[in-house]
Design a protein around this motif. Structure first.
Motif, PDB file in Angstrom:
ATOM      1  N   ARG A  96      -2.343 128.339  18.026  1.00 58.93           N
ATOM      2  CA  ARG A  96      -3.416 128.388  18.773  1.00 58.93           C
ATOM      3  C   ARG A  96      -3.223 128.042  20.278  1.00 58.93           C
ATOM      4  N   GLN A  97      -4.123 128.654  21.089  1.00 56.45           N
ATOM      5  CA  GLN A  97      -3.848 128.388  22.478  1.00 56.45           C
ATOM      6  C   GLN A  97      -5.274 127.638  23.053  1.00 56.45           C
ATOM      7  N   ASP A  98      -5.064 127.048  24.272  1.00 57.47           N
ATOM      8  CA  ASP A  98      -6.326 126.277  24.669  1.00 57.47           C
ATOM      9  C   ASP A  98      -6.983 127.471  25.699  1.00 57.47           C
ATOM     10  N   LYS A  99      -8.228 126.521  26.165  1.00 61.52           N
ATOM     11  CA  LYS A  99      -9.026 127.672  27.028  1.00 61.52           C
ATOM     12  C   LYS A  99      -8.317 128.180  28.462  1.00 61.52           C
ATOM     13  N   ALA A 100      -7.503 127.106  29.162  1.00 63.44           N
ATOM     14  CA  ALA A 100      -6.765 127.511  30.179  1.00 63.44           C
ATOM     15  C   ALA A 100      -6.113 129.007  29.969  1.00 63.44           C
ATOM     16  N   TRP A 101      -5.259 129.165  28.486  1.00 61.74           N
ATOM     17  CA  TRP A 101      -4.715 130.416  28.287  1.00 61.74           C
ATOM     18  C   TRP A 101      -5.429 131.373  28.075  1.00 61.74           C
ATOM     19  N   ILE A 102      -6.700 130.978  27.437  1.00 59.64           N
ATOM     20  CA  ILE A 102      -7.611 132.039  27.183  1.00 59.64           C
ATOM     21  C   ILE A 102      -8.471 132.724  28.469  1.00 59.64           C
ATOM     22  N   LEU A 103      -8.438 131.815  29.553  1.00 57.54           N
ATOM     23  CA  LEU A 103      -8.849 132.223  30.828  1.00 57.54           C
ATOM     24  C   LEU A 103      -7.988 133.116  31.584  1.00 57.54           C
ATOM     25  N   GLN A 104      -6.485 132.749  31.460  1.00 54.02           N
ATOM     26  CA  GLN A 104      -5.518 133.970  32.045  1.00 54.02           C
ATOM     27  C   GLN A 104      -5.522 135.029  31.402  1.00 54.02           C
ATOM     28  N   LEU A 105      -5.569 135.100  30.144  1.00 54.14           N
ATOM     29  CA  LEU A 105      -5.602 136.641  29.503  1.00 54.14           C
ATOM     30  C   LEU A 105      -6.827 137.249  29.622  1.00 54.14           C
ATOM     31  N   ALA A 106      -8.109 136.440  29.487  1.00 49.57           N
ATOM     32  CA  ALA A 106      -9.304 137.248  29.862  1.00 49.57           C
ATOM     33  C   ALA A 106      -9.350 137.856  31.306  1.00 49.57           C
ATOM     34  N   SER A 107      -8.877 137.009  32.336  1.00 52.24           N
ATOM     35  CA  SER A 107      -9.155 137.305  33.609  1.00 52.24           C
ATOM     36  C   SER A 107      -8.021 138.613  33.874  1.00 52.24           C
ATOM     37  N   GLU A 108      -6.986 138.657  33.156  1.00 53.05           N
ATOM     38  CA  GLU A 108      -6.104 139.726  33.334  1.00 53.05           C
ATOM     39  C   GLU A 108      -6.603 140.793  32.885  1.00 53.05           C
ATOM     40  N   LEU A 109      -7.260 140.878  31.703  1.00 49.77           N
ATOM     41  CA  LEU A 109      -7.925 142.094  31.156  1.00 49.77           C
ATOM     42  C   LEU A 109      -9.071 142.506  31.887  1.00 49.77           C
ATOM     43  N   GLU A 110      -9.941 141.519  32.443  1.00 48.15           N
ATOM     44  CA  GLU A 110     -10.837 141.984  33.283  1.00 48.15           C
ATOM     45  C   GLU A 110     -10.639 142.339  34.570  1.00 48.15           C
ATOM     46  N   GLY A 111      -9.589 141.640  35.232  1.00 52.77           N
ATOM     47  CA  GLY A 111      -9.229 142.092  36.593  1.00 52.77           C
ATOM     48  C   GLY A 111      -9.491 140.983  37.405  1.00 52.77           C
ATOM     49  N   HIS A 112     -10.445 140.016  37.223  1.00 47.90           N
ATOM     50  CA  HIS A 112     -10.971 138.886  37.783  1.00 47.90           C
ATOM     51  C   HIS A 112     -11.552 137.807  36.911  1.00 47.90           C
ATOM     52  N   PRO A 113     -11.609 136.485  37.388  1.00 43.98           N
ATOM     53  CA  PRO A 113     -12.055 135.501  36.735  1.00 43.98           C
ATOM     54  C   PRO A 113     -13.588 135.136  36.855  1.00 43.98           C
ATOM     55  N   ASP A 114     -14.526 136.072  37.450  1.00 38.49           N
ATOM     56  CA  ASP A 114     -15.803 135.477  38.024  1.00 38.49           C
ATOM     57  C   ASP A 114     -16.787 135.526  36.748  1.00 38.49           C
ATOM     58  N   ASN A 115     -16.558 136.531  35.923  1.00 36.16           N
ATOM     59  CA  ASN A 115     -17.433 136.674  34.954  1.00 36.16           C
ATOM     60  C   ASN A 115     -16.933 135.941  33.577  1.00 36.16           C
ATOM     61  N   VAL A 116     -15.539 136.068  33.298  1.00 36.07           N
ATOM     62  CA  VAL A 116     -14.895 135.495  32.047  1.00 36.07           C
ATOM     63  C   VAL A 116     -15.081 134.096  31.995  1.00 36.07           C
ATOM     64  N   ALA A 117     -14.836 133.262  33.485  1.00 36.25           N
ATOM     65  CA  ALA A 117     -14.918 131.919  33.456  1.00 36.25           C
ATOM     66  C   ALA A 117     -16.024 131.236  33.003  1.00 36.25           C
ATOM     67  N   PRO A 118     -17.234 131.560  33.409  1.00 39.63           N
ATOM     68  CA  PRO A 118     -18.447 131.232  33.118  1.00 39.63           C
ATOM     69  C   PRO A 118     -18.706 131.453  31.543  1.00 39.63           C
ATOM     70  N   ALA A 119     -18.240 132.693  31.071  1.00 40.68           N
ATOM     71  CA  ALA A 119     -18.559 132.983  29.607  1.00 40.68           C
ATOM     72  C   ALA A 119     -17.613 132.057  28.658  1.00 40.68           C
ATOM     73  N   ILE A 120     -16.497 131.388  29.229  1.00 34.32           N
ATOM     74  CA  ILE A 120     -15.684 130.686  28.347  1.00 34.32           C
ATOM     75  C   ILE A 120     -16.336 129.162  28.423  1.00 34.32           C
ATOM     76  N   TYR A 121     -16.753 128.771  29.808  1.00 39.82           N
ATOM     77  CA  TYR A 121     -16.947 127.482  29.920  1.00 39.82           C
ATOM     78  C   TYR A 121     -18.552 127.231  30.138  1.00 39.82           C
ATOM     79  N   GLY A 122     -19.402 128.286  30.363  1.00 35.88           N
ATOM     80  CA  GLY A 122     -20.558 127.816  30.721  1.00 35.88           C
ATOM     81  C   GLY A 122     -21.113 127.376  32.036  1.00 35.88           C
ATOM     82  N   ALA A 123     -22.022 127.004  32.113  1.00 34.37           N
ATOM     83  CA  ALA A 123     -22.746 126.600  33.572  1.00 34.37           C
ATOM     84  C   ALA A 123     -22.384 127.537  34.636  1.00 34.37           C
ATOM     85  N   VAL A 124     -21.935 126.722  35.845  1.00 35.95           N
ATOM     86  CA  VAL A 124     -21.325 127.540  37.146  1.00 35.95           C
ATOM     87  C   VAL A 124     -20.140 127.523  37.045  1.00 35.95           C
ATOM     88  N   ALA A 125     -19.316 128.460  37.365  1.00 33.13           N
ATOM     89  CA  ALA A 125     -17.975 128.547  37.406  1.00 33.13           C
ATOM     90  C   ALA A 125     -17.362 129.163  38.841  1.00 33.13           C
TER      91      ALA A 125
END
Length: 322
Positions: A128-157
């Motif tokens: 299993r991987q940590d949230k930093a790994w999840i952020l990398q892959l999700a951003s890669e697939l989405e093309g940018h992190p501005d949506n996936v980051a708050p989806a993962i961590y909550g609050a304001v990213a």
């Protein structure tokens, strides 16, 4: 993985992931700022003994989305498992969609994050991987992190690109900040909206925008009375207004009243950040008077669903079922 022999997740394992919707940009924070809101998609994944794919879908997108291996969730699960040295056997997918598609509320980011987190939870603990790994892959697939980051961590990213990877910092907003959304009954594809942006902007616009983004961070965390000033954008909204004239007009009307309105993500949803509950109610009343609650609001037949939301502070939640 060093071994060429692929593992398979344990049969009969089940996991549920609930992911909040998100709003990106928040005015001046193009491709860098986002916040999580209290609208949730829920995904359940169960591994099966039979080598088959079962797919149950409810809610938004039920008439249009595939229910086979071409669905974004299944493709993402396959990708995660391939990178971790696993292969898919039998799978039952149950998706309950609340986020409207093509409206600028992070529906694709939610699907990607849910699929990555579910797939990650179903592999062996040592893989299993940590949230930093999840952020990398999700951003890669989405093309940018501005949506996936708050989806993962909550609050304001607050997110940025670091070399070939991505990084994000979670910022807790003031409890006085309340998001209100006006969701139109029309869609706008992100690719279409992005295609309207210029390759370059003036130094003056870039400088003005960076100043407003700085003000916005102060407003979100310390002084919500500055939300109106902090949500002024110079980089993207005006260029894309022609693709969503009703949304652009609603933003103009709201800002003329002194409300901190902007286009949510690539649009066409309009979001307003209220300073406290009383202002949130005034915003809801104003939009409703203009034609909310799916009453006809223009000669083009565009109508608005108006909702007062909360900022989700926790992000995606994973529950592994025994």
């Amino acid at each position: 993985m060093t071994s060429s022999i692929l593992k398979t997740p344990a049969i009969g394992a089940s996991v549920t992931v609930r992911v909040p919707g998100t709003s990106a940009n928040l005015g001046p924070g193009f491709d860098s700022l986002g916040l999580a809101v209290s609208l949730y998609d829920t995904l359940n994944i169960e591994t099966l003994a039979a080598n088959e794919l079962e797919f149950e879908l409810s809610g938004e997108g039920i008439a249009d989305l595939p229910r086979d291996a071409s669905h974004l969730v299944v493709k993402t699960i396959d990708l995660v498992w391939a990178r971790l040295g696993y292969s898919r056997h039998g799978l039952r997918v149950t998706a309950a969609n609340v986020l409207p598609h093509g409206r600028g509320l992070g529906s694709s980011a939610s699907a990607i994050v849910a699929a990555i987190m579910a797939a990650n939870a179903l592999v062996e603990p040592e893989d299993r991987q940590d949230k930093a790994w999840i952020l990398q892959l999700a951003s890669e697939l989405e093309g940018h992190p501005d949506n996936v980051a708050p989806a993962i961590y909550g609050a304001v990213a607050v997110s940025w690109q670091e070399g070939s990877g991505y990084a994000s910092a979670k910022v807790t907003p003031s409890s006085m900040v309340i998001p209100v959304v006006a969701i139109p009954n029309v869609e706008l594809k992100t690719e279409q909206a992005r295609g309207m942006l210029p390759a370059m902007v003036s130094h003056a616009d870039a400088a003005a925008n960076s100043g407003r983004a700085a003000v916005l961070m102060h407003a979100l965390t310390k002084d919500p009375s500055l939300l109106f000033a902090g949500t002024r954008d110079y980089l993207h909204q005006d260029y894309r207004a022609a693709a969503m004239p009703e949304s652009a007009a609603l933003v103009r009307q709201l800002r003329a009243e002194g409300f901190a309105a902007f286009i949510s993500g690539a649009g066409p949803t309009v979001m307003v950040l209220a300073n406290g509950g009383a202002e949130a109610e005034r915003i809801v009343g104003y939009i409703t008077k203009k034609g909310g609650n799916f009453l006809n609001s223009s000669e083009h037949g565009v109508s608005w669903r108006v909702s007062r939301l909360q900022i989700d502070l926790e992000g995606a939640k994973v529950e592994v079922h025994p």
